[in-house]
Motif scaffolding. Structure first.
Motif, PDB file in Angstrom:
ATOM      1  N   ALA A  12      16.215 -56.599  82.650  1.00 52.00           N
ATOM      2  CA  ALA A  12      17.296 -56.239  83.496  1.00 52.00           C
ATOM      3  C   ALA A  12      17.137 -56.958  84.697  1.00 52.00           C
ATOM      4  CB  ALA A  12      17.435 -54.861  83.636  1.00 52.00           C
ATOM      5  N   THR A  13      18.195 -57.287  85.510  1.00 50.00           N
ATOM      6  CA  THR A  13      18.043 -57.903  86.892  1.00 50.00           C
ATOM      7  C   THR A  13      18.302 -56.941  87.873  1.00 50.00           C
ATOM      8  OG1 THR A  13      20.535 -58.456  86.519  1.00 50.00           O
ATOM      9  CG2 THR A  13      18.832 -60.420  86.006  1.00 50.00           C
ATOM     10  N   GLN A  14      18.864 -55.763  87.320  1.00 47.47           N
ATOM     11  CA  GLN A  14      19.056 -54.677  88.413  1.00 47.47           C
ATOM     12  C   GLN A  14      19.124 -53.364  87.543  1.00 47.47           C
ATOM     13  OE1 GLN A  14      22.559 -55.030  90.697  1.00 47.47           O
ATOM     14  NE2 GLN A  14      21.403 -56.023  92.424  1.00 47.47           N
ATOM     15  N   ALA A  15      18.523 -52.082  88.094  1.00 45.29           N
ATOM     16  CA  ALA A  15      18.705 -51.114  87.389  1.00 45.29           C
ATOM     17  C   ALA A  15      18.757 -49.922  88.563  1.00 45.29           C
ATOM     18  CB  ALA A  15      17.274 -50.986  86.452  1.00 45.29           C
ATOM     19  N   GLU A  16      19.177 -48.725  87.776  1.00 47.73           N
ATOM     20  CA  GLU A  16      19.107 -47.358  88.490  1.00 47.73           C
ATOM     21  C   GLU A  16      18.748 -46.245  87.620  1.00 47.73           C
ATOM     22  OE1 GLU A  16      22.985 -47.059  90.528  1.00 47.73           O
ATOM     23  OE2 GLU A  16      23.869 -47.905  88.940  1.00 47.73           O
ATOM     24  N   VAL A  17      18.158 -45.461  88.159  1.00 42.31           N
ATOM     25  CA  VAL A  17      17.976 -43.975  87.425  1.00 42.31           C
ATOM     26  C   VAL A  17      18.112 -42.892  88.223  1.00 42.31           C
ATOM     27  CG1 VAL A  17      16.010 -42.838  86.376  1.00 42.31           C
ATOM     28  CG2 VAL A  17      16.077 -45.293  86.240  1.00 42.31           C
ATOM     29  N   SER A  18      18.852 -41.973  87.571  1.00 44.22           N
ATOM     30  CA  SER A  18      19.238 -40.668  88.156  1.00 44.22           C
ATOM     31  C   SER A  18      18.302 -39.524  87.286  1.00 44.22           C
ATOM     32  CB  SER A  18      20.599 -40.148  87.943  1.00 44.22           C
ATOM     33  OG  SER A  18      21.342 -41.163  88.762  1.00 44.22           O
ATOM     34  N   CYS A  19      17.535 -38.612  87.744  1.00 42.31           N
ATOM     35  CA  CYS A  19      16.801 -37.590  87.042  1.00 42.31           C
ATOM     36  C   CYS A  19      17.384 -36.311  87.786  1.00 42.31           C
ATOM     37  CB  CYS A  19      15.306 -37.722  87.187  1.00 42.31           C
ATOM     38  SG  CYS A  19      14.818 -39.261  86.586  1.00 42.31           S
ATOM     39  N   SER A  20      17.418 -34.991  87.068  1.00 43.14           N
ATOM     40  CA  SER A  20      17.822 -33.888  87.733  1.00 43.14           C
ATOM     41  C   SER A  20      17.321 -32.727  86.738  1.00 43.14           C
ATOM     42  CB  SER A  20      19.464 -33.652  87.516  1.00 43.14           C
ATOM     43  OG  SER A  20      19.953 -33.601  86.362  1.00 43.14           O
ATOM     44  N   GLU A  21      17.050 -31.639  87.363  1.00 45.54           N
ATOM     45  CA  GLU A  21      16.720 -30.515  86.746  1.00 45.54           C
ATOM     46  C   GLU A  21      17.377 -29.159  87.647  1.00 45.54           C
ATOM     47  OE1 GLU A  21      12.623 -29.793  86.957  1.00 45.54           O
ATOM     48  OE2 GLU A  21      11.770 -31.332  85.571  1.00 45.54           O
ATOM     49  N   VAL A  39      16.527 -36.764  91.939  1.00 38.08           N
ATOM     50  CA  VAL A  39      16.243 -37.777  92.238  1.00 38.08           C
ATOM     51  C   VAL A  39      16.757 -39.321  91.935  1.00 38.08           C
ATOM     52  CG1 VAL A  39      14.218 -39.543  92.252  1.00 38.08           C
ATOM     53  CG2 VAL A  39      13.683 -37.299  92.464  1.00 38.08           C
ATOM     54  N   TYR A  40      17.378 -39.858  92.778  1.00 36.70           N
ATOM     55  CA  TYR A  40      17.901 -41.263  92.506  1.00 36.70           C
ATOM     56  C   TYR A  40      17.295 -42.303  92.843  1.00 36.70           C
ATOM     57  CZ  TYR A  40      21.123 -45.478  92.724  1.00 36.70           C
ATOM     58  OH  TYR A  40      21.466 -46.624  92.702  1.00 36.70           O
ATOM     59  N   ALA A  41      16.935 -43.219  91.996  1.00 38.64           N
ATOM     60  CA  ALA A  41      16.177 -44.460  92.429  1.00 38.64           C
ATOM     61  C   ALA A  41      16.566 -45.706  91.859  1.00 38.64           C
ATOM     62  CB  ALA A  41      14.513 -44.093  91.927  1.00 38.64           C
ATOM     63  N   ASN A  42      16.500 -47.037  92.530  1.00 38.38           N
ATOM     64  CA  ASN A  42      17.068 -48.025  92.052  1.00 38.38           C
ATOM     65  C   ASN A  42      16.141 -49.578  92.294  1.00 38.38           C
ATOM     66  OD1 ASN A  42      17.563 -49.160  94.630  1.00 38.38           O
ATOM     67  ND2 ASN A  42      19.636 -47.896  94.583  1.00 38.38           N
ATOM     68  N   SER A  43      16.426 -50.458  91.660  1.00 38.56           N
ATOM     69  CA  SER A  43      15.477 -51.296  91.803  1.00 38.56           C
ATOM     70  C   SER A  43      15.268 -52.279  93.322  1.00 38.56           C
ATOM     71  CB  SER A  43      15.924 -52.592  90.947  1.00 38.56           C
ATOM     72  OG  SER A  43      17.171 -52.919  90.861  1.00 38.56           O
ATOM     73  N   GLY A  68      15.582 -41.589  96.426  1.00 40.79           N
ATOM     74  CA  GLY A  68      15.967 -40.572  97.408  1.00 40.79           C
ATOM     75  C   GLY A  68      15.706 -39.186  96.284  1.00 40.79           C
ATOM     76  N   ALA A  69      15.040 -38.386  97.130  1.00 37.52           N
ATOM     77  CA  ALA A  69      14.633 -36.809  96.439  1.00 37.52           C
ATOM     78  C   ALA A  69      15.530 -35.726  97.134  1.00 37.52           C
ATOM     79  CB  ALA A  69      13.351 -36.535  96.232  1.00 37.52           C
ATOM     80  N   GLY A  71      22.628 -44.512  96.697  1.00 33.36           N
ATOM     81  CA  GLY A  71      21.647 -44.756  97.729  1.00 33.36           C
ATOM     82  C   GLY A  71      22.087 -45.277  98.969  1.00 33.36           C
ATOM     83  N   VAL A  72      23.295 -45.378  99.274  1.00 32.30           N
ATOM     84  CA  VAL A  72      24.014 -45.913 100.710  1.00 32.30           C
ATOM     85  C   VAL A  72      23.978 -44.970 101.586  1.00 32.30           C
ATOM     86  CG1 VAL A  72      25.895 -46.848 101.658  1.00 32.30           C
ATOM     87  CG2 VAL A  72      25.490 -47.604  99.333  1.00 32.30           C
ATOM     88  N   ALA A  73      23.546 -45.308 102.642  1.00 31.72           N
ATOM     89  CA  ALA A  73      23.584 -44.305 103.940  1.00 31.72           C
ATOM     90  C   ALA A  73      24.651 -43.729 104.207  1.00 31.72           C
ATOM     91  CB  ALA A  73      22.749 -45.064 105.356  1.00 31.72           C
ATOM     92  N   THR A  74      24.912 -42.468 104.268  1.00 29.61           N
ATOM     93  CA  THR A  74      26.242 -41.823 104.898  1.00 29.61           C
ATOM     94  C   THR A  74      26.340 -41.850 106.269  1.00 29.61           C
ATOM     95  OG1 THR A  74      25.071 -39.689 104.685  1.00 29.61           O
ATOM     96  CG2 THR A  74      26.196 -40.270 102.727  1.00 29.61           C
TER      97      THR A  74
END
Length: 460
Positions: free
Chosen positions: A37-46, A180-184, A189-190, A319-322
């Motif tokens: 993959a040239t780019q990727a993003e992952v979202s994890c939640s509980e 948690v959101y994370a990208n390549s 961010g948690a 992940g863009v700054a607000t």
């Protein structure tokens, strides 16, 4: 790589679980890279929660929930694939990445796809943390205590007046969540947050003359909730006020939207200036940036950094700054509400609103509800709306409503079964006042809104 570190009470294991989710997101990103993959993003939640419902002094439901979700999105150039799972076993995680990659390989190129630009990613503070904005207040509430609170709330409402002969029940709920959101790009961010509510709905009257109404309180911290008995009594007052509605002659009248329904007007604005509607050409506010939509005194500001704000965050869903910025200033539309995908479709830049807006404030230019009623003098106070009669393409507005007829600046009687109609562009332009009676139960913080005139079909 930036990572949000969080100080917590030793008995609170949320920091440990957030770290585990962050580590998991990194493992998944590594798998995505290894798969090409040239780019990727992952979202994890509980998420975990408890909710109870009671009716007529009896327990109806008690529900405890515990959910987990993992979402993986990969990009192969301009091709995108997404897959999800709730299973943390390594073979399931590997299969999820493989599935996302397989989907991407069979999709068409989309020039607007891809992560938000790396330079727009939010950055933590000097201590390596993102601010939580005081959003984490888990409530140590067990089922028995929750039932007792719900029963007390309903009892206070039912005991308020003998005309309240029935109930639609009372509810108590509490939830807490980690994400948690994370990208390549190297962004991680948690976040964690809590949400609590108590509500009650009552029925007064008999036969064909029954009326239903209620009240509720929501907060991020249990200490900010209204007392259960006060909620029940407020529900009773609102229900009794709805008894004996009278017909209303069809005509054109000033209309005052009480605060809890006034925010729906702002919701229609948001829908019309959001990227998805705009790039699909399905909005009555196409090409409206820089256009005078509201009176010159009218403003709407986005406030992402409010302490205990319902939608406070240092970053959006990408992940863009607000950032704090006006949406409406001097009555003029300043910008659209965009994530990176819709921004690219429109040839613009994201506004940091992937996932929605982050707390809107509409400053008042008038006093409280009683001041607005006196200023209106004669017209309709709307306290409830029904139906979805809004055309997003034309702005035509027609909804069922209930509320009260106002004469001489005073509420005279309840009205029901009426329809209010207009066009949103004209409705926005003819707003005469915004009250200081802000309803705090939403991320759209507005007081009551007075419109100069609408068509009211009263059934008479």
């Amino acid at each position: 790589m930036s990572h949000a570190l969080i100080d917590v009470h030793p008995a609170d294991d949320s920091a440990v679980r957030l770290d585990a989710l962050a580590a998991l997101s990194q493992r998944l990103l590594d798998r995505c890279r290894a798969a090409g993959a040239t780019q990727a993003e992952v979202s994890c939640s509980e998420d975990a929660g408890l909710s109870v419902n009671v009716r007529m002094g009896e327990v109806e439901t008690v529900e405890s929930t515990r959910d987990r979700g993992i979402g993986v999105t990969v990009y192969f150039g301009k091709r995108k694939g997404t897959a999800s799972t709730a299973d943390l076993r390594e073979d399931s995680l590997a299969a999820t990445v493989d599935q996302a990659c397989a989907i991407a390989r069979f999709t068409e190129d989309d020039e607007a796809s891809g992560l938000a630009d790396a330079e727009l990613m939010a950055r933590p503070g000097a201590d390596g943390r993102f601010d939580e904005y005081d959003a984490w207040h888990p409530w140590a509430l067990d089922a028995d205590a929750a039932v007792d609170l719900a029963l007390a709330c309903e009892a206070a409402g039912r005991d308020a007046d003998p005309r309240i002969a029935n109930s639609d029940g009372a509810s108590v709920s509490t939830s807490k969540g980690l994400s948690v959101y994370a990208n390549s790009h190297g962004f991680v961010g948690a976040e964690r947050g809590s949400h609590h509510s108590i509500g009650c709905a009552l029925i007064a009257g008999e036969g064909e003359h029954m009326q239903r109404e209620g009240w509720y309180s929501v907060a991020l911290a249990e200490s900010d909730l209204d007392a259960p008995a006060a909620i029940g009594r407020r529900a009773a007052e609102r229900t009794l006020a709805r008894l004996d509605p009278r017909p209303l002659a069809t005509g054109s009248y000033p209309v005052l939207f009480q605060a809890e329904v006034a925010r729906s007007l702002i919701g229609h604005l948001l829908g019309a200036v959001s990227g998805g509607a705009l790039y699909r050409r399905a909005s009555f506010l196409l090409d409206s940036v820089g256009t005078q939509l509201f009176p010159e005194w009218f403003d709407i500001f986005e406030r992402p950094f409010l302490q205990r704000g319902f939608q406070s965050s240092a970053y959006d869903a990408e992940g863009v700054a607000t950032r704090e910025s006006p949406l409406i200033q001097g009555g003029v539309l300043q910008r659209y509400v965009l994530g990176s995908y819709s921004a690219r479709k429109l040839g613009l830049q994201t506004t940091g609103n992937a996932g929605g807006v982050h707390n809107l404030e509409i400053p008042a230019n008038a006093g409280g509800l009683q001041d607005l009623l006196r200023g209106m003098d004669r017209g309709l106070l709307v306290t409830g709306l029904m139906g979805q009669g809004v055309n997003a393409v034309t702005g035509d507005y027609s909804r069922g409503a209930s509320g009260f007829w106002v004469e001489g600046g005073e509420i005279r009687h309840a009205v029901d079964g009426i329809t209010i109609a207009g066009n949103l562009k004209q409705m926005f332009a003819t707003i005469e006042a915004v009250g200081s009676d802000v309803d705090p139960r939403s991320h759209v913080r507005t007081g009551s809104i007075l419109l100069g005139r609408m068509t009211v079909a009263g059934g008479e």
